[in-house]
Design an enzyme around this catalytic site. Structure first.
Site, PDB file in Angstrom:
ATOM      1  CG  LEU A  38     -14.849 -29.674  16.687  1.00 12.15           C
ATOM      2  CD1 LEU A  38     -14.364 -28.422  15.708  1.00 12.15           C
ATOM      3  CD2 LEU A  38     -13.436 -30.232  17.062  1.00 12.15           C
TER       4      LEU A  38
ATOM      5  CB  CYS B   8     -20.155 -27.556   9.040  1.00  9.57           C
ATOM      6  SG  CYS B   8     -18.538 -28.440   9.713  1.00  9.57           S
TER       7      CYS B   8
ATOM      8  CB  VAL C 253     -12.419 -32.612  12.937  1.00 14.04           C
ATOM      9  CG1 VAL C 253     -13.081 -33.755  13.437  1.00 14.04           C
ATOM     10  CG2 VAL C 253     -13.736 -31.627  12.740  1.00 14.04           C
TER      11      VAL C 253
HETATM   12  P1  NAD Z   1      -9.933 -30.368   6.790  1.00 16.19           P
HETATM   13  O1  NAD Z   1     -10.288 -30.223   5.282  1.00 16.19           O
HETATM   14  O2  NAD Z   1      -9.521 -29.207   7.613  1.00 16.19           O
HETATM   15  O3  NAD Z   1      -8.992 -31.564   7.123  1.00 16.19           O
HETATM   16  C1  NAD Z   1      -9.138 -32.791   6.403  1.00 16.19           C
HETATM   17  C2  NAD Z   1      -7.523 -33.422   6.388  1.00 16.19           C
HETATM   18  O4  NAD Z   1      -7.791 -34.820   6.181  1.00 16.19           O
HETATM   19  C3  NAD Z   1      -6.506 -32.595   5.623  1.00 16.19           C
HETATM   20  O5  NAD Z   1      -5.534 -32.236   6.447  1.00 16.19           O
HETATM   21  C4  NAD Z   1      -6.404 -33.872   4.439  1.00 16.19           C
HETATM   22  O6  NAD Z   1      -5.068 -33.757   3.917  1.00 16.19           O
HETATM   23  C5  NAD Z   1      -6.547 -34.946   5.368  1.00 16.19           C
HETATM   24  N1  NAD Z   1      -6.822 -36.198   4.736  1.00 16.19           N
HETATM   25  C6  NAD Z   1      -7.473 -36.669   3.592  1.00 16.19           C
HETATM   26  N2  NAD Z   1      -7.453 -37.723   3.072  1.00 16.19           N
HETATM   27  C7  NAD Z   1      -6.821 -38.479   3.828  1.00 16.19           C
HETATM   28  C8  NAD Z   1      -6.150 -39.698   3.933  1.00 16.19           C
HETATM   29  N3  NAD Z   1      -6.493 -40.542   2.912  1.00 16.19           N
HETATM   30  N4  NAD Z   1      -5.317 -40.201   4.988  1.00 16.19           N
HETATM   31  C9  NAD Z   1      -4.972 -39.153   5.902  1.00 16.19           C
HETATM   32  N5  NAD Z   1      -5.331 -37.880   5.667  1.00 16.19           N
HETATM   33  C10 NAD Z   1      -6.096 -37.352   4.890  1.00 16.19           C
HETATM   34  O7  NAD Z   1     -11.615 -31.110   7.464  1.00 16.19           O
HETATM   35  P2  NAD Z   1     -12.223 -30.518   8.635  1.00 16.19           P
HETATM   36  O8  NAD Z   1     -12.687 -29.188   8.890  1.00 16.19           O
HETATM   37  O9  NAD Z   1     -11.286 -31.008   9.939  1.00 16.19           O
HETATM   38  O10 NAD Z   1     -13.537 -31.675   8.746  1.00 16.19           O
HETATM   39  C11 NAD Z   1     -13.285 -33.148   8.567  1.00 16.19           C
HETATM   40  C12 NAD Z   1     -14.581 -33.442   8.896  1.00 16.19           C
HETATM   41  O11 NAD Z   1     -15.298 -33.440  10.042  1.00 16.19           O
HETATM   42  C13 NAD Z   1     -15.433 -33.409   7.877  1.00 16.19           C
HETATM   43  O12 NAD Z   1     -16.536 -34.275   7.478  1.00 16.19           O
HETATM   44  C14 NAD Z   1     -16.337 -32.179   8.484  1.00 16.19           C
HETATM   45  O13 NAD Z   1     -17.590 -31.967   7.821  1.00 16.19           O
HETATM   46  C15 NAD Z   1     -16.483 -32.640   9.828  1.00 16.19           C
HETATM   47  N6  NAD Z   1     -16.579 -31.419  10.924  1.00 16.19           N
HETATM   48  C16 NAD Z   1     -16.059 -30.419  10.678  1.00 16.19           C
HETATM   49  C17 NAD Z   1     -16.298 -29.297  11.505  1.00 16.19           C
HETATM   50  C18 NAD Z   1     -15.417 -28.037  11.608  1.00 16.19           C
HETATM   51  O14 NAD Z   1     -15.967 -27.071  12.029  1.00 16.19           O
HETATM   52  N7  NAD Z   1     -14.401 -27.969  10.604  1.00 16.19           N
HETATM   53  C19 NAD Z   1     -16.907 -29.455  12.915  1.00 16.19           C
HETATM   54  C20 NAD Z   1     -17.549 -30.655  12.966  1.00 16.19           C
HETATM   55  C21 NAD Z   1     -17.385 -31.997  11.881  1.00 16.19           C
END
Ligand code: NAD
Length: 484
Positions: A166, A276, A24
């Site tokens: 997304l 998700c 995201v």
């Molecule tokens: P992800 O695990 O791919 O990425 C999270 C990132 O955050 C990692 O790179 C991690 O190192 C970083 N991080 C963690 N703590 C941190 C901090 N304190 N400072 C800086 N960086 C930090 O997660 P994602 O799939 O991108 O999902 C993120 C959020 O978006 C979740 O809540 C998810 O439910 C939501 N979401 C995901 C999707 C999807 O398709 N993946 C779609 C919509 C919403």
């Protein structure tokens, strides 16, 4: 000034920080830069940031590498591990860190969100807006606001919700051409900043839903729960179709043509997965329980989807007459869907584990997901080529509907396998077609298929090829021919 259009207003570019560079954060950050804003993405994972600084992309997402490169070259996108550097001059700070389910109770683990909120609160400039893009339970914004007040009691800082919709695999397009943008704000400053951030998207005619912060938080969960429910409904109809000799694909077609229903998310398969739906449905149930509300449909959806993986493993076992021990099973597809490398909560994982527990020897092929899968499943033999993966296999199980798998050469697959048994959990091939190549086919939502008698032409073709490859062989397909 635009002389043709007196109403023309130049775009108000914003300085933006995005915390988290996962699926995201990286997509949102690079797309916002593509729209003209000046964006810094920050992550605590130093390796990830270094890779991005060196022009690499840590995830597989079609089209992402191109827009990241473009925005970096244009000087509108940068990466850092220093949250304070990224945040201190920013008008808007998006939190896009993970919110995985807590192992103990399934509630969303908000520790990453609160840790980042605390660091942001210390350095954000007065008038800045903190926006949760991560999927967070209703009232998380209130808790972030309390953290902010604690650290900066005398400064006006807004907290808003802007959930992300997304889909992995089409994330860039989904972000730039969304069905809608949801903005949840409790004050005018937040709404003004977020409206400016999304002005280029709104100007293209994409609807922007403006609402209160708590409502925005809940919209995201409502969407995911509803889609999970829709998938689970068609999966249960698939089970009924198998019992009554009907075809769920035609049911889905007949239903989906009704505009009130729509054809999307009506594909029966091995159950929903990914990062998700499983965690968000569970978190929604927990939230409702906390507020004393019963969401029975969502509870049933969670339970039905969990038991579906066992049902899928049983399907494999049944077609092998209950004997999977020491059988070589080729798994085609490890990711939870095509066009991503994400294997989080992928149905393939529990199905593989269940088969291994019964003694199966699992080999697996996936075009993008192997590296991620290796972190979860070690006792699997991974292959970069599907035919190599199926070489000498007793059964092949289709778990993910990758395009490359849809275009497999079934004759070649039939030649390399020891037993031609296909368990097609994604309905990739008409069973009649696969049966022509000697496959016994088990599928989802319709009755399977026994191998068809092979024509003289096909038999000649199979014989010549097999002779070249391995010398004289005992071949099921030929046995069928001679038997018939
Ligand atoms: P992800 O695990 O791919 O990425 C999270 C990132 O955050 C990692 O790179 C991690 O190192 C970083 N991080 C963690 N703590 C941190 C901090 N304190 N400072 C800086 N960086 C930090 O997660 P994602 O799939 O991108 O999902 C993120 C959020 O978006 C979740 O809540 C998810 O439910 C939501 N979401 C995901 C999707 C999807 O398709 N993946 C779609 C919509 C919403």
């Amino acid at each position: 000034m635009n002389l043709q259009n007196p109403d023309f207003k130049p775009m108000e570019t914003k300085k933006i920080a995005v915390v988290g560079t996962g699926y995201v954060g990286l997509v949102a950050g690079s797309c916002l830069a593509q729209l003209g804003h000046c964006v810094t993405c920050v992550d605590i994972d130093g390796g990830r940031v270094k890779m991005l600084q060196n022009g690499g992309i840590p995830i597989y997402e079609p089209g992402l590498a191109e827009i990241v490169a473009e925005a970096v070259t244009a000087g509108r996108l940068g990466f850092t591990t220093s949250l304070s550097d990224a945040v201190k001059d920013s008008d808007a700070v998006f939190i896009a860190v993970g919110t995985p389910p807590r192992k103990t109770d399934g509630e969303a683990d908000l520790s990453f969100v609160f840790e980042s909120a605390q660091e942001i609160a210390k350095v954000i400039k007065p008038g800045g807006v903190i926006i949760t893009k991560s999927t967070v339970p209703v009232s998380t914004g209130d808790m972030i606001e309390r953290i902010v007040r604690k650290h900066r009691p005398d400064v006006q800082i807004s907290v808003a919700s802007n959930p992300e919709f997304l889909r992995e695999g089409s994330a860039v397009e989904d972000f730039l051409e969304p069905d809608r943008v949801v903005i949840g704000c409790n004050d005018e400053n937040a709404e003004a900043v977020l409206s400016a951030v999304y002005a280029p998207i709104e100007a293209k005619g994409h609807p922007v839903v403006r609402t209160k912060r708590r409502t925005a938080e809940l919209i995201k969960y409502s969407c995911n729960a509803f889609l999970a429910l829709k998938i689970t409904f068609i999966n249960e109809m698939a089970d009924l179709c198998e019992a009554v000799d009907a075809d769920v694909a035609d049911i889905a077609l007949g239903m989906g043509l009704d505009r009130r229903i729509s054809p999307h998310f009506l594909h029966a398969g091995p159950g929903y997965g990914g990062s998700c739906f499983p965690k968000d449905t569970l978190a929604l149930v927990r939230t409702a329980q906390e507020y004393g509300v019963s969401l029975r449909l969502v509870e049933e959806t969670v339970a039905a989807n969990a038991s579906r993986k066992r049902r899928m493993a049983k399907k494999v076992s049944r077609v092998l007459h209950g004997h999977v021990e020491d059988k070589k099973i080729a798994i085609f597809g490890l990711t939870f869907k095509a066009d991503t490398d994400d294997v989080r909560d992928s149905p393939a994982m529990p199905v593989i584990e269940l088969l291994q527990r019964r003694g199966a020897i699992v080999h697996a092929y996936d075009p993008e997901g192997i590296e991620q899968a290796k972190k979860i499943l070690r006792d699997v033999v991974y292959h970069n080529d599907p035919y190599q993966c199926a070489d000498g296999a007793d059964a092949v199980v289709f778990m993910t509907d990758w395009d490359v798998l849809k275009h497999l050469d079934l004759a070649k697959l039939a030649r390399v396998m020891r037993n031609r048994v296909m368990i097609d959990l994604r309905r990739m091939f008409p069973p009649e077609e696969a049966a022509k190549f000697g496959f016994t086919v088990e599928t989802v939502g319709r009755t399977g298929m026994e191998p068809q008698p092979i024509s003289a032409f096909d038999a000649n073709w199979l014989v010549s090829d097999i002779t070249i490859k391995t010398g004289p062989v005992k071949n099921d397909a030929l046995a069928i021919l001679y038997d018939s």
